[in-house]
Design a protein around this motif. Structure first.
Motif, PDB file in Angstrom:
ATOM      1  N   ALA A  24      32.489  47.208  34.813  1.00  0.00           N
ATOM      2  CA  ALA A  24      33.140  45.903  34.724  1.00  0.00           C
ATOM      3  C   ALA A  24      32.386  44.863  35.547  1.00  0.00           C
ATOM      4  O   ALA A  24      32.241  43.712  35.121  1.00  0.00           O
ATOM      5  CB  ALA A  24      34.585  46.007  35.203  1.00  0.00           C
ATOM      6  N   SER A  34      40.416  45.158  36.491  1.00  0.00           N
ATOM      7  CA  SER A  34      39.007  45.120  36.101  1.00  0.00           C
ATOM      8  C   SER A  34      38.402  46.520  36.068  1.00  0.00           C
ATOM      9  O   SER A  34      37.723  46.898  35.107  1.00  0.00           O
ATOM     10  CB  SER A  34      38.239  44.231  37.077  1.00  0.00           C
ATOM     11  OG  SER A  34      36.879  44.208  36.788  1.00  0.00           O
ATOM     12  N   PHE A  46      31.377  42.176  32.744  1.00  0.00           N
ATOM     13  CA  PHE A  46      32.278  41.035  32.634  1.00  0.00           C
ATOM     14  C   PHE A  46      31.636  39.702  33.011  1.00  0.00           C
ATOM     15  O   PHE A  46      31.851  38.715  32.298  1.00  0.00           O
ATOM     16  CB  PHE A  46      33.555  41.270  33.434  1.00  0.00           C
ATOM     17  CG  PHE A  46      34.467  42.317  32.847  1.00  0.00           C
ATOM     18  CD1 PHE A  46      34.182  42.929  31.636  1.00  0.00           C
ATOM     19  CD2 PHE A  46      35.612  42.703  33.499  1.00  0.00           C
ATOM     20  CE1 PHE A  46      35.009  43.896  31.096  1.00  0.00           C
ATOM     21  CE2 PHE A  46      36.459  43.661  32.971  1.00  0.00           C
ATOM     22  CZ  PHE A  46      36.157  44.257  31.771  1.00  0.00           C
ATOM     23  N   SER A  60      36.478  36.510  33.795  1.00  0.00           N
ATOM     24  CA  SER A  60      36.871  36.568  35.191  1.00  0.00           C
ATOM     25  C   SER A  60      38.364  36.852  35.260  1.00  0.00           C
ATOM     26  O   SER A  60      39.168  36.138  34.665  1.00  0.00           O
ATOM     27  CB  SER A  60      36.562  35.250  35.894  1.00  0.00           C
ATOM     28  OG  SER A  60      37.047  35.279  37.214  1.00  0.00           O
ATOM     29  N   LEU A  61      38.724  37.899  35.958  1.00  0.00           N
ATOM     30  CA  LEU A  61      40.124  38.277  36.070  1.00  0.00           C
ATOM     31  C   LEU A  61      40.753  37.778  37.360  1.00  0.00           C
ATOM     32  O   LEU A  61      41.899  38.083  37.638  1.00  0.00           O
ATOM     33  CB  LEU A  61      40.269  39.791  35.969  1.00  0.00           C
ATOM     34  CG  LEU A  61      39.792  40.403  34.657  1.00  0.00           C
ATOM     35  CD1 LEU A  61      39.901  41.911  34.707  1.00  0.00           C
ATOM     36  CD2 LEU A  61      40.572  39.853  33.486  1.00  0.00           C
TER      37      LEU A  61
END
Length: 84
Positions: free
Chosen positions: A45, A66, A49, A55-56
């Motif tokens: 991740a 993530s 990502f 973006s979490l």
């Protein structure tokens, strides 16, 4: 890295690995296996990502989510490789 950071790192890895194992049915690795799957998922991740612009957020919940998503990707790839 302090001992507290290492413990949190391992807990996040274990929770993420367990969550990925529950979502991707048929994978139960035990505590140590879940930690490894969760840590590898976090690595996947962390590499994937940002390149995709995903973006979490920040915090423990975002880290678990993530890492779990990365672990799910890892387990699905393992499933494809085993079938081939």
């Amino acid at each position: 890295m302090g001992i507290e950071s290492l413990v949190i790192f391992l807990i996040i890895g274990a929770v993420a690995g367990w969550l990925a194992g529950v979502i991707v049915k048929g994978y139960g690795f035990g505590l140590l296996g879940n930690i490894v799957v969760g840590i590898l998922g976090a690595l996947i991740a962390g590499l994937l990502f940002p390149r995709l612009g995903i973006s979490l957020g920040a915090g423990y919940l975002a880290a678990i989510l993530s890492a779990a998503l990365g672990a799910i990707i890892l387990l699905l790839l393992l499933r494809l490789v085993r079938r081939a």
